[in-house]
Design an enzyme around this catalytic site. Sequence first.
Site, mmCIF file in Angstrom:
data_model
loop_
_atom_site.group_PDB
_atom_site.id
_atom_site.type_symbol
_atom_site.label_atom_id
_atom_site.label_comp_id
_atom_site.label_asym_id
_atom_site.label_seq_id
_atom_site.Cartn_x
_atom_site.Cartn_y
_atom_site.Cartn_z
ATOM 1 N N GLU A 1 15.269 5.845 -2.423
ATOM 2 C CA GLU A 1 16.027 4.633 -2.875
ATOM 3 C C GLU A 1 14.939 3.807 -3.536
ATOM 4 O O GLU A 1 14.203 3.267 -2.570
ATOM 5 C CB GLU A 1 16.859 4.122 -1.813
ATOM 6 C CG GLU A 1 18.049 3.533 -2.386
ATOM 7 C CD GLU A 1 17.858 1.659 -2.533
ATOM 8 O OE1 GLU A 1 17.466 1.283 -3.449
ATOM 9 O OE2 GLU A 1 18.243 1.379 -1.514
ATOM 10 N N CYS B 1 17.064 -4.447 -4.141
ATOM 11 C CA CYS B 1 16.924 -3.402 -5.188
ATOM 12 C C CYS B 1 17.851 -3.284 -6.269
ATOM 13 O O CYS B 1 17.467 -3.040 -7.424
ATOM 14 C CB CYS B 1 16.577 -2.166 -4.574
ATOM 15 S SG CYS B 1 17.889 -1.706 -3.202
ATOM 16 N N LYS C 1 9.350 4.005 10.310
ATOM 17 C CA LYS C 1 8.354 3.272 9.969
ATOM 18 C C LYS C 1 8.714 2.013 9.273
ATOM 19 O O LYS C 1 9.243 2.192 7.950
ATOM 20 C CB LYS C 1 7.214 3.779 9.283
ATOM 21 C CG LYS C 1 5.836 2.850 9.219
ATOM 22 C CD LYS C 1 4.732 3.078 8.138
ATOM 23 C CE LYS C 1 5.148 2.344 6.949
ATOM 24 N NZ LYS C 1 5.049 0.776 7.436
ATOM 25 N N GLU D 1 10.646 -4.503 -12.712
ATOM 26 C CA GLU D 1 11.384 -5.129 -11.585
ATOM 27 C C GLU D 1 10.541 -6.227 -10.949
ATOM 28 O O GLU D 1 9.186 -6.170 -10.662
ATOM 29 C CB GLU D 1 11.446 -3.954 -10.590
ATOM 30 C CG GLU D 1 11.993 -4.662 -9.136
ATOM 31 C CD GLU D 1 12.325 -3.429 -8.132
ATOM 32 O OE1 GLU D 1 11.444 -3.030 -7.643
ATOM 33 O OE2 GLU D 1 13.491 -3.211 -7.754
HETATM 34 P P1 NAI Z 1 5.904 -0.343 -0.914
HETATM 35 O O1 NAI Z 1 6.705 0.860 -1.525
HETATM 36 O O2 NAI Z 1 4.680 -0.018 -0.974
HETATM 37 O O3 NAI Z 1 6.587 -0.401 0.572
HETATM 38 C C1 NAI Z 1 7.717 0.294 1.366
HETATM 39 C C2 NAI Z 1 7.253 1.099 2.456
HETATM 40 O O4 NAI Z 1 6.626 1.922 2.122
HETATM 41 C C3 NAI Z 1 6.605 0.185 3.430
HETATM 42 O O5 NAI Z 1 7.170 0.480 4.750
HETATM 43 C C4 NAI Z 1 5.284 0.753 3.142
HETATM 44 O O6 NAI Z 1 4.220 0.339 4.447
HETATM 45 C C5 NAI Z 1 5.320 2.242 2.921
HETATM 46 N N1 NAI Z 1 4.078 2.713 2.118
HETATM 47 C C6 NAI Z 1 3.595 2.002 1.400
HETATM 48 N N2 NAI Z 1 2.569 2.851 0.734
HETATM 49 C C7 NAI Z 1 2.737 3.989 1.080
HETATM 50 C C8 NAI Z 1 2.402 5.588 1.093
HETATM 51 N N3 NAI Z 1 1.495 5.726 0.251
HETATM 52 N N4 NAI Z 1 3.101 6.687 1.715
HETATM 53 C C9 NAI Z 1 3.893 6.207 2.660
HETATM 54 N N5 NAI Z 1 4.621 4.950 2.869
HETATM 55 C C10 NAI Z 1 3.909 4.021 2.087
HETATM 56 O O7 NAI Z 1 6.646 -1.644 -1.554
HETATM 57 P P2 NAI Z 1 5.833 -3.193 -1.302
HETATM 58 O O8 NAI Z 1 4.345 -2.931 -1.735
HETATM 59 O O9 NAI Z 1 6.255 -3.678 -0.194
HETATM 60 O O10 NAI Z 1 6.536 -3.918 -2.466
HETATM 61 C C11 NAI Z 1 6.030 -3.597 -4.140
HETATM 62 C C12 NAI Z 1 7.222 -3.725 -4.932
HETATM 63 O O11 NAI Z 1 8.080 -2.611 -4.646
HETATM 64 C C13 NAI Z 1 7.900 -4.966 -4.742
HETATM 65 O O12 NAI Z 1 7.388 -6.079 -5.655
HETATM 66 C C14 NAI Z 1 9.251 -4.538 -5.398
HETATM 67 O O13 NAI Z 1 9.440 -4.426 -6.887
HETATM 68 C C15 NAI Z 1 9.409 -3.116 -4.898
HETATM 69 N N6 NAI Z 1 10.183 -2.687 -3.611
HETATM 70 C C16 NAI Z 1 11.402 -2.303 -3.882
HETATM 71 C C17 NAI Z 1 12.244 -1.992 -2.836
HETATM 72 C C18 NAI Z 1 13.692 -1.533 -2.974
HETATM 73 O O14 NAI Z 1 14.281 -1.509 -2.142
HETATM 74 N N7 NAI Z 1 13.934 -0.724 -4.085
HETATM 75 C C19 NAI Z 1 11.733 -2.548 -1.567
HETATM 76 C C20 NAI Z 1 10.570 -3.128 -1.412
HETATM 77 C C21 NAI Z 1 9.570 -3.224 -2.570
#
Ligand code: NAI
Length: 495
Positions: A273, A307, A199, A405
């Site tokens: 991660e 990240c 996804k 972050e």
């Molecule tokens: P997120 O963690 O919500 O999204 C990442 C993925 O998880 C997306 O595909 C999303 O649809 C999915 N997702 C969201 N809620 C979920 C749930 N309850 N169960 C399963 N899958 C779920 O991250 P978001 O909201 O896009 O970004 C928020 C913050 O997270 C950013 O500001 C950043 O600080 C951090 N982030 C860190 C990343 C990394 O690579 N470590 C990547 C993206 C965001």
Amino acid sequence: MTIHTAPSHPVTNTHALEFAKAWDYAPAPETAKVTIEPRYGLFIGGEFGRPTNVFATINPANEETLSEVSTASAKDVDRAVSAARAAFPKWSALPGVERAKYLFRIARRVQERSRELAILETMDGGKPIKESRDVDLPLVAQHFFYYAGWADKLKWAFPSTSFSPVGVCAQIIPWNFPLMMAAWKIAPALACGNTVILKPAETTPLTALRLAEIFAEAGLPPGVVNIITGDGGTGAALANHTGIDKIAFTGSTDVGKRLAKVAAARGIPITLELGGKSANIIFDDAPIDQAVEGIVSAIYFNQGHVCCAGSRLLVQEGVVEEVIAKLRIRLQSLRVGDPLDKNTDVGAINSKLQFDKINEYLRIGRDEGATLEQPNACELPKRGWFCRPTFFTGVQQSHRIAREEIFGPVLAVMTFRTPEEAVMKANNTPYGLSAGVWTSKGSKVFETAGKLKAGVVWCNTFNQFDASSPFGGFKESGFGREGGMQGLRPYVKLG
Ligand code: NAI
Ligand code: MG
């Protein structure tokens, strides 16, 4: 005794402005056109379904809708899991050398279509074309090649034990490296004989859907990889489905913690991660000009949507003025703007949500008493979400901008006196994804790197990736490794 070898050049604002002007280029937009369908369905069981329950994915550089993609419902998730289950017995029973052929084919097709994929990645996510073209796409192909090479050699990866694939893997990925995260997760899973439901993130689904086309072109058997789009609701439905045998997640620490509970309750393996607040340490014997380049790539690469970004800069006191002065000049020459322009260094912030979050941190930093600098004065596009490369000085370790972050082009600059203090400050975080060390002394590199609690430590460089090199975190940055031989381990059961 401190040996101060770096020359200190007098730098003034006038010099800086002349320098910036000298680096003003004419626009060089990417000219190839990429066809984008108005709507996409889900890729389940080897074919695209009819679009249902669609939402828009937009270009963050101009706020225009690029396409509409489907939201996978619980029923769709169920179909995808069934397709992956059905494909598993045959796929896992194939000799490794046969699975390798599919992966090699996918890798070659990614190379052949790399220009199209790079443009699409840039349009959907906002990253500069020179990054998607020269960093993301080569690494995507490299990961498929690399794990193709392992598929028939697994018994050398796991000597003196029996091993088998885990089964059906749910893989949920973020928006900062959409295609690269897909490759990091899919390639080792397939090499080990698993089947997959992937996804992609809701703001960047288009390249994953192109990858689905490539899987079909490569003749990958139906159901081996299924790609379902949607938001967090779809992600949650997938992670909670009882038909999956493993979760692999990259994204925010909050969601990661939630998924860890789901996996623990069901007793299935999970790799995470998550976020980071990585330190980039500049010793006073470092080559300062190179270090400044390293700072730029550590935090302004991909608009800081990384990240493992080096978002905390720790500079030894004796050289802090020189480092800041040179950083100021360097930032003036960065080009912020149209991500499709080949000269652009800093592209668009991925979404309005992320843009607002970054701006909120700029406010928080100032309210906390830190000093904000945005030396780059170039004109920003009228539409789209852009943030100038930013750094804060006068930062305390307790400030939120030094602890949380931000995931944007925002650097917190702090100082240290001794190597012990540098290590103590670098490790003073709940995260532990990466770190950087800049010094001209090899002994100091090893001494410092060994004490840093971070999954990757870069020495006199930053943000370097390679398929053969494992990547992953300590503490709240997650667990499990991706890349390298270590990246195979999460995709097999031993014994
Ligand atoms: P997120 O963690 O919500 O999204 C990442 C993925 O998880 C997306 O595909 C999303 O649809 C999915 N997702 C969201 N809620 C979920 C749930 N309850 N169960 C399963 N899958 C779920 O991250 P978001 O909201 O896009 O970004 C928020 C913050 O997270 C950013 O500001 C950043 O600080 C951090 N982030 C860190 C990343 C990394 O690579 N470590 C990547 C993206 C965001
Ligand atoms: Mg988008």
